[in-house]
Design an enzyme around this catalytic site. Structure first.
Site, short mmCIF file in Angstrom:
data_model
loop_
_atom_site.label_atom_id
_atom_site.label_comp_id
_atom_site.label_asym_id
_atom_site.label_seq_id
_atom_site.Cartn_x
_atom_site.Cartn_y
_atom_site.Cartn_z
N SER A 98 11.23 -6.19 -10.09
CA SER A 98 10.42 -5.65 -11.19
C SER A 98 10.93 -4.28 -11.65
CB SER A 98 8.96 -5.55 -10.77
OG SER A 98 8.86 -4.82 -9.56
N ASP A 142 20.58 -5.70 -8.75
CA ASP A 142 19.33 -6.00 -9.47
C ASP A 142 19.48 -5.78 -10.97
OD1 ASP A 142 18.58 -6.19 -6.83
OD2 ASP A 142 16.73 -5.03 -7.05
#
Ligand code: MEV
Length: 309
Positions: A98, A142
């Site tokens: 996230s 990421d």
């Protein structure tokens, strides 16, 4: 006004070891963070958020830093007035990327609002700067996966390769929040205390990841390699009782392999379930946790035509 989104991710293999230069395999998932941005009426940032309650401050730290990094990169006034709304469909602090998605979607929004075009790689690079500044140590995994989408084999400092893979994956969330920064620091401290023991573990994770890449390319089962990777992550100290319960429940329900995904210490696990997907989902739910089948997001960060806010 501009609206952007960026997907979350699962790390299939190589988390933590990738911080020390070993490769990682990661896939973007069809769960996104949405950012809506417009010129502000006053200086500085005005932020409102939806669906980021759990890890609000945590996520907003990435957002603020991403705005600053993007404005500086584009040569704009870092106090420029911007109104930002953010909504997340990725559980916060769950190991599902996230914070990288918040960073990447925010940088894309700033660049488009200022009329600039950034390549996916440039977006990922700036997102990586944000992670480095917020959490001290971070690999490019990421942000690269969120910016570019798909399944990527990432070799830090050497580049990445797209892997065409169909992945019957189930994600299970323990619901225990964790902070990447603390987990990365924990592994570093362990390595400082026992370098001769921890370095070979890190290298072994690298070998597992290299082997998994070949397996995926040859469409072979990656379950056993996932189990080995899980054991090595346990040895690095990032396992928890909650994660172990979910991993073992998934294997018992028919998954051919299961492991922690992301930083560990809470957060999420993934199961490779070419058969029995439904049973694996139900087994995890039976332990009172959230589980869902994930599909790989082919598209990375993008400009949206309309918002979901
Ligand atoms: C976090 O999603 C993955 C870690 O390997 C940290 C990183 O790569 O930056 C734990």
């Amino acid at each position: 006004m501009v609206i952007t989104s960026a997907p979350g991710k699962v790390i299939l293999f190589g988390e933590h070891a990738v911080v020390y230069g070993e490769p990682a395999l990661a896939g973007a998932i069809e769960r996104r963070v949405y950012v809506e941005m417009e010129e502000g009426r006053r200086d500085g940032l005005t932020i409102s958020s939806e669906g980021v309650e759990d890890g609000d401050e945590y996520a907003l730290r990435y957002l603020r830093k991403a705005v600053e990094v993007a404005l500086v990169h584009l040569g704009a006034d870092r106090d420029r007035g911007l109104e930002v709304r953010v909504a997340s469909h990725i559980p916060m602090a769950s190991g599902l990327g996230s914070s990288a998605a918040v960073s990447v979607a925010t940088i894309l929004a700033v660049s488009r609002l200022l009329g600039a075009e950034l390549s996916g790689e440039a977006l990922a690079g700036l997102g990586h700067q944000v992670e480095l500044q917020v959490q001290e140590a971070a690999s490019p995994t990421d942000t690269l996966t969120s910016a570019l989408g798909g399944v990527l084999y990432i070799e830090p400092g050497r580049g990445y390769k797209r892997i065409a893979a169909s992945l019957p994956l189930v994600v299970g969330c323990t619901g225990d929040p964790r902070a990447t920064k603390e987990m990365v620091r924990g592994v570093r401290d362990l390595r400082d205390r026992y370098p001769r023991i921890v370095d070979p573990l890190i290298k072994s994770i690298g070998e597992v990841t290299r082997e998994a890449k070949v397996c995926l390319e040859e469409r072979r089962d990656i379950g056993e390699l996932m189990n080995i990777n899980h054991g090595l992550l346990e040895a690095l100290g990032v396992g928890t009782k909650g994660l172990s319960h979910l991993v073992h429940a998934a294997r018992a329900a028919g998954a051919s392999g299961a492991k922690i995904t992301g930083a560990g210490g809470g957060g999420s696990m993934i199961a490779y379930a070419p058969r029995e997907v439904e049973r694996v989902v139900r087994a995890i739910e039976g332990l009172g946790c959230t589980a869902f089948q994930v599909s790989i997001a082919v598209e990375g960060a993008r400009v949206e035509k309309k918002g979901l806010l």
